[in-house]
Design an enzyme around this catalytic site. Structure first.
Site, PDB file in Angstrom:
ATOM      1  CG  MET A 123     -21.657 -16.598  60.300  1.00 37.26           C
ATOM      2  SD  MET A 123     -23.069 -15.732  60.561  1.00 37.26           S
ATOM      3  CE  MET A 123     -23.368 -15.434  58.890  1.00 37.26           C
ATOM      4  CG  HIS A 148      -9.901 -21.828  54.789  1.00 33.53           C
ATOM      5  ND1 HIS A 148      -9.427 -20.870  54.868  1.00 33.53           N
ATOM      6  CD2 HIS A 148     -10.638 -22.096  55.434  1.00 33.53           C
ATOM      7  CE1 HIS A 148     -10.340 -20.007  56.067  1.00 33.53           C
ATOM      8  NE2 HIS A 148     -11.482 -20.253  56.145  1.00 33.53           N
ATOM      9  CE  LYS A 194     -12.576 -19.755  51.585  1.00 31.00           C
ATOM     10  NZ  LYS A 194     -13.807 -20.097  52.287  1.00 31.00           N
TER      11      LYS A 194
END
Length: 269
Positions: free
Chosen positions: A128, A158, A162
């Site tokens: 996003m 990451h 995750k």
């Protein structure tokens, strides 16, 4: 938009869920009107602010998503694929904008969102943030400008919690590179290298996933040819950038026609 929309956060106890709760509750452009968690979770029935270790926010965590959605104009959802599909149907029933940041969805699961998108706005993106979505556009343009003498590798890192790989952002970047070259990512994707794999196939788009520590998100798109390399990079140091982008998407979706959108639409890219 003539009023301040009410927003529900699903998966409110998670790292991203809590960040979304803080972002929405501190915003003067939206109201936090609901928080959803799975049945049996020990936050059910508690005020979300108190459950997060702070002051009460006047919003009680519920395991009844439809009831929560019925009081809202948007749902922000960073959960798991199966849960997201259930939330999509309920958000469509409530005519809520459904902002989906859930990653790890299969092509079949993404296709299953289409019936819901006939009745409500869905904004779905693997990432996003403004910076990442600019990187997607740059990747597409660079891939279009370079021929297959340049190997393409998407490298992502990451935190060790995750659960999916490659990341949703890495797949966005791979899709952008494939689009730039006019090929299908499914036909040129190289995700597994272990043992004697043979030489790299010309035109493939490779993926490398790193997991460790508390890395928020790092993505490189490497274009490598004989004698030169081009690297496009985005580093995220604070997951609040994703929450701010999701809130922007929820606000943008108010009053839009039903359908599926992405952050390129939201950001006008």
């Amino acid at each position: 938009m003539t009023h301040i929309p009410g927003i529900v956060i699903t998966g409110a106890s998670g790292r991203m869920g809590q960040m979304l709760v803080r972002t929405v509750s501190e915003s003067d452009k939206a109201n936090l009107v609901g928080c959803v968690e799975r049945s049996g979770h020990d936050w059910i029935g508690r005020d979300i602010g108190e459950a997060m270790g702070g002051s009460e926010l006047g919003v009680v965590v519920t395991d009844d998503p439809l009831e929560a959605f019925s009081r809202a104009q948007a749902v922000i959802d960073f959960t798991a694929p199966a849960a997201t599909l259930e939330f999509a149907a309920l958000a469509a029933q409530a005519r809520c904008v459904h902002v989906i940041g859930t990653t790890g969805m299969t092509d079949e699961q993404i296709a299953a969102l289409e019936p819901s998108a006939r009745h409500a706005v869905i904004v779905r993106a693997g990432n996003m943030s403004l910076g990442v979505n600019l990187l997607v556009q740059l990747t597409k343009r660079v891939a279009a400008a370079l021929d297959e003498d340049f190997d393409i590798e998407v490298i992502e890192a990451h935190h060790h919690h995750k659960v999916d790989a490659p990341s949703g952002t890495a797949l966005m970047l791979g899709e952008a590179a494939a689009h730039g070259r006019g090929v299908s990512l499914a036909e040129v994707s190289d995700r597994g290298r272990d043992g004697i794999t043979g030489a790299r196939k010309r035109g493939d788009i490779g993926f490398t996933a790193i997991r460790g520590g508390d890395i928020v998100g790092e993505h490189d798109v490497l274009f490598a040819a004989a004698g030169e390399r081009i690297v496009l990079r985005h580093l995220a140091t604070d997951r609040s950038i994703f929450a701010r982008g999701a809130l922007k998407a929820a606000l943008w979706g108010q009053g839009k026609d039903p359908g599926q959108y992405d952050m390129a639409d939201v950001l006008g890219l």
